[in-house]
Write an enzyme that holds these catalytic residues in place. Sequence first.
Site, PDB file in Angstrom:
ATOM      1  N   ASP A 129       0.864  -1.176   0.000  1.00 58.39           N
ATOM      2  CA  ASP A 129       0.000   0.000   0.000  1.00 58.39           C
ATOM      3  C   ASP A 129       0.907   1.233   0.000  1.00 58.39           C
ATOM      4  OD1 ASP A 129      -2.363   1.608   0.371  1.00 58.39           O
ATOM      5  OD2 ASP A 129      -1.732   1.843   2.451  1.00 58.39           O
ATOM      6  N   ASP A 159      -1.794  -0.961   6.227  1.00 58.80           N
ATOM      7  CA  ASP A 159      -1.936  -0.368   7.556  1.00 58.80           C
ATOM      8  C   ASP A 159      -2.827  -1.182   8.483  1.00 58.80           C
ATOM      9  OD1 ASP A 159      -4.493   0.138   6.699  1.00 58.80           O
ATOM     10  OD2 ASP A 159      -4.175   2.273   6.375  1.00 58.80           O
ATOM     11  N   ASP A 196      -6.990  -1.708   4.730  1.00 57.45           N
ATOM     12  CA  ASP A 196      -6.467  -2.754   3.862  1.00 57.45           C
ATOM     13  C   ASP A 196      -6.824  -4.143   4.383  1.00 57.45           C
ATOM     14  OD1 ASP A 196      -5.123  -1.018   2.039  1.00 57.45           O
ATOM     15  OD2 ASP A 196      -3.551  -0.723   3.523  1.00 57.45           O
TER      16      ASP A 196
END
Length: 845
Positions: A443, A642, A646
């Site tokens: 991410d 995180d 996610d």
Amino acid sequence: MKQKFNVTGMTCSACSAHVTKAVEKLPGVSSVNVNLLGGSMLVEYDPGAESPESIIAAVDDAGYGAALPASKGGAKADAAPAVDMEAELLGMKRRFVISLCFLLPLFYIAMGHMMGWPLPHFFHDSRNALSFALIQFLLVLPIMYVNDKYYKVGFKTLLHGSPNMDSLIALGSLAAVVYGVAALFQISYGMGHGDAERVSKWSMDLYFESAGMILTLITLGKYLETRSKGKTSEAISRLMDLAPKTATVLRDGAEVEIPVEDVAVGDLILVRPGASIPVDGEVTEGTSSVDESALTGESIPVEKGPGDRVVAASINKSGSFTFRATRVGDDTTLAQMIALVDEAASSKAPIAKLADQVAGIFVPTVIGIALVTAAVWLVLGYGVEHALTAGVAVLVISCPCALGLATPVAIMVGTGKGAENGILIKSAEALETLHTVSTVVLDKTGTVTEGRPRVTDLYPGEGITTEELLCVAASLEKPSEHPLAEAIVREAEERKIPLVPVRDFEAVHGRGVRAEVQGSHYLAGNRAMMEESGIDLGAEHLMADGLAENGKTPLYFAQDGRLMGLIAVADTVKPSSAEAMCGFRALGIDVVMLTGDNQRTADAIGRELGVTKVIAEVLPQDKEAVIASLQTEGRRVAMVGDGINDAPALARSDVGLAIGAGTDVAIESADIVLMKSDLLDAVTAVELSKATIRNVKQNLFWAFIYNIIGIPLAAGVWFPLTGWQLNPMFAAAAMSLSSVSVVSNALRLKLFKPRRSHPAKSVPTGADGHIDMKKEVCQMEKKLTIDGMMCQHCVAHVSKALNSLPGVTASVDLDTKTATVSGTASDEALKKAVEEAGYSVVSIS
């Protein structure tokens, strides 16, 4: 629900296999994880179908003992196993010393005449053969008495149909003693009937010293093994030791010292310099620097002030402060860390399934082999002595311990080592799976980047200083709540630039802000706002285009209709991200960056870090589909995010790593939690996984090879060809050594160190405090578009400026107004070098 039980009586992997099988038979039980090293069991069951009492009864019926933990919660609850370990070690040491005191004279008397050692004539006279045998019998009895645990547990489990290693030791040593007692009767009969030949033969066939040696050597081996196993859980012990026992609470205006267990949520707690923080909370008053290294592995103390969060077991280094308790007991970060490490150590890795399956049938098989061995030698006419020697040697040398310890000790050391480095591994399965990962998906926001925008570039106009531009910009943006405005205000605060009051502030949606400062009219916003207000942007728009191309947001500032400067804001890359990308590539792992940000910004970040595959403009709920798509291509995928938005992608991936967790341990969404929010720790986690699984495979290899070679040797397979016959005493020594060697090999993992340096050392900050992103590992090629070059002299100036940078090679082309640069310098360093030569950088690609 999940419930932890303490289990007693387990001595080897056969024990844990039988306990697992007994509990799994219960209809309401869905999963069982038995921790042989910790003497515990984690059971997931349906409370409506089963109860703790029924589970305890199942363990009791299998020949072992079980009970619920005496207390619950955090470090205090887990202190008991450490005390039990110390008591067990003391007991083993006492048993060994007593056994040795009786074994030495026993061995000397029994073997002295063979070794040529000086012995009183009494022991050589055949007329004293019965006394000679009785003395040995009396010397072996205390050894058997102090080691009665082998007989109690061994025969109990044998009667329950679940024999273990103690059963092998009990059968082997008792068989030797029974044979010796039979010899006593033969000697007595011979002496009573004047049969000197019978007396001479049986006085040489006493096996009391073998039984004593077996029990003593195995006790020594178990002592060394237990002491080594104790070292595998040092990480948990150190975490438990960190927790302070008391807390200073402010109640009714007075300081009251209470046990940490009595602290309640909402209590105000005073922490003085040098004291440990007792529970998690939020600072309400005072400032200090706090050492969180024991929890995060980060050695640099963290500054704390009002509003900042503090965690239990971190150490206050300087000033005093007061904080409000927000998490106590089992909810503290420390308690969750201990629970995670303990649960990981209790869980089973897929590679352990083979060992568990073998261990479950190992002991009955060995007993069968020993009986067959003795029968075969008797049938072949080699006599009772030879048959007994072979049968007892098979019983004693067969070691399910080495096989059962091969995986759990390595897993426990590996998870403990991860905890030391701020990497919390939830399960053994995650630790094993991680070493097979071929693709890692990252991410962007908060993982690769800092997660909040900051000022990256300041371009004041003619006659305007940097300080003046930033003063006006921050003053204009102060009333705004936009994240970009916050970045500019924060930059001014860091540079200690005072702000000026503004009047008639107005926010224009989608454009920017306008206000009056000291009688002048100011505008701050995007290009559309400037063009609508008729502001001449001059050449600044070229520079803005270059900044935008590199994923930065340019903001224009104008005073009384004239452009006064340009400020670029961006979500900057973390210091460790570049090195982490290189680390993944060095491990042969493909890197994919996945983000909901726009494609241009994502591509810019990808170029800066050398990421070849960037997937942008993806909604959080669609990230899971991207992971699934990669998996359909046959890839093993690890997702680093995180742990919150996610969560679906983390759950879908083969291994989910939560970064940015800080004090919030994202247990549900991820398999591994990176406490320092450092992407480089994801690389370390992969390295640790590879090292742990390599260690497990080494342990399993030696455990299997040991039994494959040892059992045939003990059975006398090679005796007809070579005359080799393994004595039970040497078999006992070899069995003990095998377990100790496996545990010692696993302890080598404690020497594990990440191969890559900490980013604070490899990625220093510049003079202005900004990160100087030097790609010290990865060489990258970039193209700079430069404004202001008119002739070959200009080319020479720019070329000299760029090539003077460490690790940089540059070629400059006048016709295209570009410079091609390869090396490790950051964008900021390249731009600064060109500007100091008297030119400006329009874009970097």
